[in-house]
Scaffold this motif. Structure first.
Motif, PDB file in Angstrom:
ATOM      1  N   PRO A  22       0.792  -0.917   0.116  1.00  0.00           N
ATOM      2  CA  PRO A  22       0.036  -0.159   0.148  1.00  0.00           C
ATOM      3  C   PRO A  22       0.573   1.131   0.029  1.00  0.00           C
ATOM      4  O   PRO A  22       0.013   2.618  -0.161  1.00  0.00           O
ATOM      5  CB  PRO A  22      -0.534  -0.495   1.496  1.00  0.00           C
ATOM      6  N   GLY A  23       2.023   1.216   0.905  1.00  0.00           N
ATOM      7  CA  GLY A  23       2.653   2.793   0.972  1.00  0.00           C
ATOM      8  C   GLY A  23       3.702   3.016  -0.764  1.00  0.00           C
ATOM      9  O   GLY A  23       4.668   3.704  -0.502  1.00  0.00           O
ATOM     10  N   ARG A  24       4.120   1.584  -1.860  1.00  0.00           N
ATOM     11  CA  ARG A  24       5.045   1.883  -2.713  1.00  0.00           C
ATOM     12  C   ARG A  24       3.939   3.137  -3.093  1.00  0.00           C
ATOM     13  O   ARG A  24       5.060   3.455  -4.250  1.00  0.00           O
ATOM     14  CB  ARG A  24       4.597   0.403  -3.727  1.00  0.00           C
ATOM     15  N   ALA A  25       3.404   3.006  -3.442  1.00  0.00           N
ATOM     16  CA  ALA A  25       2.603   4.334  -4.416  1.00  0.00           C
ATOM     17  C   ALA A  25       4.046   5.847  -4.368  1.00  0.00           C
ATOM     18  O   ALA A  25       4.705   6.887  -4.480  1.00  0.00           O
ATOM     19  CB  ALA A  25       1.791   4.820  -4.877  1.00  0.00           C
ATOM     20  N   ARG A  36       1.864  10.302   6.988  1.00  0.00           N
ATOM     21  CA  ARG A  36       1.527   9.719   6.030  1.00  0.00           C
ATOM     22  C   ARG A  36       1.810  10.246   4.648  1.00  0.00           C
ATOM     23  O   ARG A  36       0.799  11.644   4.817  1.00  0.00           O
ATOM     24  CB  ARG A  36       0.442   9.025   6.148  1.00  0.00           C
ATOM     25  N   HIS A  37       1.757   9.537   3.789  1.00  0.00           N
ATOM     26  CA  HIS A  37       1.680  10.070   2.240  1.00  0.00           C
ATOM     27  C   HIS A  37       0.537  10.244   2.011  1.00  0.00           C
ATOM     28  O   HIS A  37      -0.415   9.416   2.200  1.00  0.00           O
ATOM     29  CB  HIS A  37       2.364   9.828   1.344  1.00  0.00           C
ATOM     30  N   PRO A  38      -0.347  11.279   0.796  1.00  0.00           N
ATOM     31  CA  PRO A  38      -1.554  11.456   0.185  1.00  0.00           C
ATOM     32  C   PRO A  38      -1.955  10.351  -0.465  1.00  0.00           C
ATOM     33  O   PRO A  38      -2.958   9.733  -0.529  1.00  0.00           O
ATOM     34  CB  PRO A  38      -0.960  12.679  -0.225  1.00  0.00           C
ATOM     35  N   ALA A  39      -0.883   9.482  -0.639  1.00  0.00           N
ATOM     36  CA  ALA A  39      -0.952   8.126  -2.218  1.00  0.00           C
ATOM     37  C   ALA A  39      -1.216   6.938  -1.323  1.00  0.00           C
ATOM     38  O   ALA A  39      -1.527   5.803  -1.646  1.00  0.00           O
ATOM     39  CB  ALA A  39       0.054   8.179  -3.257  1.00  0.00           C
ATOM     40  N   THR A  78       7.640   6.089  18.019  1.00  0.00           N
ATOM     41  CA  THR A  78       8.565   6.668  16.987  1.00  0.00           C
ATOM     42  C   THR A  78       7.646   6.212  15.363  1.00  0.00           C
ATOM     43  O   THR A  78       7.373   7.284  14.559  1.00  0.00           O
ATOM     44  CB  THR A  78       9.467   6.373  16.546  1.00  0.00           C
ATOM     45  N   VAL A  79       6.629   5.378  15.967  1.00  0.00           N
ATOM     46  CA  VAL A  79       6.030   4.579  15.086  1.00  0.00           C
ATOM     47  C   VAL A  79       4.410   5.555  13.999  1.00  0.00           C
ATOM     48  O   VAL A  79       4.253   6.212  13.363  1.00  0.00           O
ATOM     49  CB  VAL A  79       5.653   3.285  15.237  1.00  0.00           C
ATOM     50  N   ASP A 127       8.731   2.560   8.169  1.00  0.00           N
ATOM     51  CA  ASP A 127       8.741   4.148   7.754  1.00  0.00           C
ATOM     52  C   ASP A 127       8.581   4.913   6.243  1.00  0.00           C
ATOM     53  O   ASP A 127       8.947   4.000   5.590  1.00  0.00           O
ATOM     54  CB  ASP A 127      10.679   4.538   8.159  1.00  0.00           C
ATOM     55  N   PRO A 128       6.879   5.546   6.266  1.00  0.00           N
ATOM     56  CA  PRO A 128       7.134   5.767   5.118  1.00  0.00           C
ATOM     57  C   PRO A 128       8.623   6.766   4.063  1.00  0.00           C
ATOM     58  O   PRO A 128       7.828   5.891   2.641  1.00  0.00           O
ATOM     59  CB  PRO A 128       5.658   7.201   4.728  1.00  0.00           C
TER      60      PRO A 128
END
Length: 416
Positions: free
Chosen positions: A289-292, A379-382, A373-374, A351-352
């Motif tokens: 889910p974080g690849r974008a 969070r990125h908008p994507a 820390t987490v 980590d994003p």
């Protein structure tokens, strides 16, 4: 004077006792939690692993993952344990599975594979053939962080792990899309997706099986055809498969003329990423889910890329590693797997700004510093909120269903 000396020695005794307790506590964290074949203690494992090479056979279709593995796992296990991590890239994990099967048939008791990134039917194949080292995964020190009562960790595509696999990352399927081509509201159902593709031919496609991303896309269609995953969560049933498979093949064959290059060819996952980056297609798909967000941060994707999940939900699973029966260096493989469950690595994984993956481990089992820390990661908008992903989670079907679905796609879609 005597009282001063006495007080000093009492304080010294208390301090030494406390230090001893701390040392014992730290030591206990580096002990085996159960037996592993060939080793009595974790110190024995570390000694056997020191200065060795671990040949890790893993899917190599992502340059970012390859680089991150080298930097965040390989460099660290070399520094910490003197282990050289040799990443052996694979196009299809079935290739290394067949290699192990061939070595077994040839009576080769010392192979060349130490560790495999594996899931699903590939794990089931080696496990059923009794070609895995172990059990070991519940005995390595950092296995204390793993909730082995969680069915998603105790089973891999419905097949029991039984101590022969260790998790290192969590995945959930998402669709990536370019808002500049699709708009802010993407097609969130398969019916809407087919309509969009018909109205915008050439801008949608999916990877061909045996690519694991293409395979999971097809599995979602089976869930859609049946109205949910329930019919596919038990033992394989040919009658149930025959009931729903024609609906899936009809959908995909009707979709095919509207695919990229009119469905005459299906791109590999890495190629599809390039196509989305170059705006030759409007959609891509991935288990991360974080690849974008990572691709946007690295300048691979334009800022207009976002992600969504289907209204009917998306499949999630865990990434595992396993050790073949004839691994020349099982000790080194266990040390690498243990490191991947550590706080240090899981912080980088989640980590994003680094890996941007989901973790198979609850943050609550780690230190308060880890949790803080987490919690502070931005969070990125994507990237979709964790709550939205969790609300749409679907289980993987057992591997026997996956095999039938993949073979059915080849026969009824690709070769049609």
């Amino acid at each position: 004077m005597f009282s001063v000396k006495r007080t000093f020695f009492i304080l010294l005794l208390v301090l030494l006792t406390a230090l001893g307790a701390v040392t014992a506590q730290d030591s206990s964290e580096d002990e085996l939690l159960g037996p592993v074949p060939g080793y009595e203690t974790w110190a024995d494992v570390l000694a056997a692993a020191q200065g060795t090479t671990v040949n890790w056979h893993m899917w190599g279709g992502s340059d970012k993952i390859n680089t991150d593995v080298d930097n965040d796992i390989g460099a660290r296990v070399l520094e910490l344990y003197g282990i050289t991590l040799n990443r052996v890239p694979l196009v299809d994990t079935a290739d290394v599975v067949n290699k192990i099967l061939d070595e077994s048939a040839a009576g080769d008791t010392t192979g060349t594979v130490d560790l495999i990134w594996i899931n699903g039917e590939n794990f089931r194949t080696l496990s059923q053939a009794e070609l895995l080292y172990g059990p070991w995964s519940e005995a390595i020190p950092n296995a204390r962080y793993v909730n082995w009562e969680d069915p998603a960790l105790a089973f891999d595509f419905g097949y029991p792990v039984n101590g022969f696999e260790s998790p290192w990352g969590h995945a959930q399927f998402v669709i990536e899309y370019n808002t500049a081509l699709v708009g802010e509201e993407p097609p969130r159902t398969f019916e809407a997706l087919a309509e969009w593709a018909a109205a915008n031919p050439g801008l949608f496609t999916y990877p061909a099986i045996p690519d694991f991303v293409g395979s999971v896309f097809v599995r979602h269609l089976f869930y859609w055809a049946a109205g949910g995953p329930e019919p596919f969560l038990g033992d394989f049933d040919q009658a149930v498969f025959d009931q729903y498979a024609p609906i899936v093949w009809e959908y995909l064959n009707a979709l095919e003329p509207n695919l990229w290059r009119a469905g005459e060819t299906y791109p590999e996952a890495s190629v599809l990423t390039d196509l989305l980056a170059n705006q030759e297609v409007a959609f891509n798909m991935d288990y991360n889910p974080g690849r974008a967000a990572s691709n946007i941060n690295e300048g691979i994707y334009p800022e207009t890329i976002r992600t969504f999940v289907f209204d009917t939900g998306t499949i999630s699973n865990n990434n595992f590693v396993t050790i073949p029966f004839n691994a020349p260096n099982p000790a080194g493989a266990m040390v690498v797997a243990n490191f991947m469950l550590s706080e240090e690595y899981q912080l980088k994984l989640t980590d994003p700004a680094q890996w941007g993956w989901l973790s198979p481990i609850s943050p609550a089992v780690y230190s308060q510093e880890f949790q803080d820390t987490v919690a502070g990661y931005e969070r990125h908008p994507a990237t979709l909120p964790a709550e939205e992903l969790a609300a749409h989670t679907l289980p993987e079907p057992p591997a026997t269903w996956v095999t039938a679905m993949e073979q059915g796609w080849i026969e009824n879609v690709l070769q049609k």
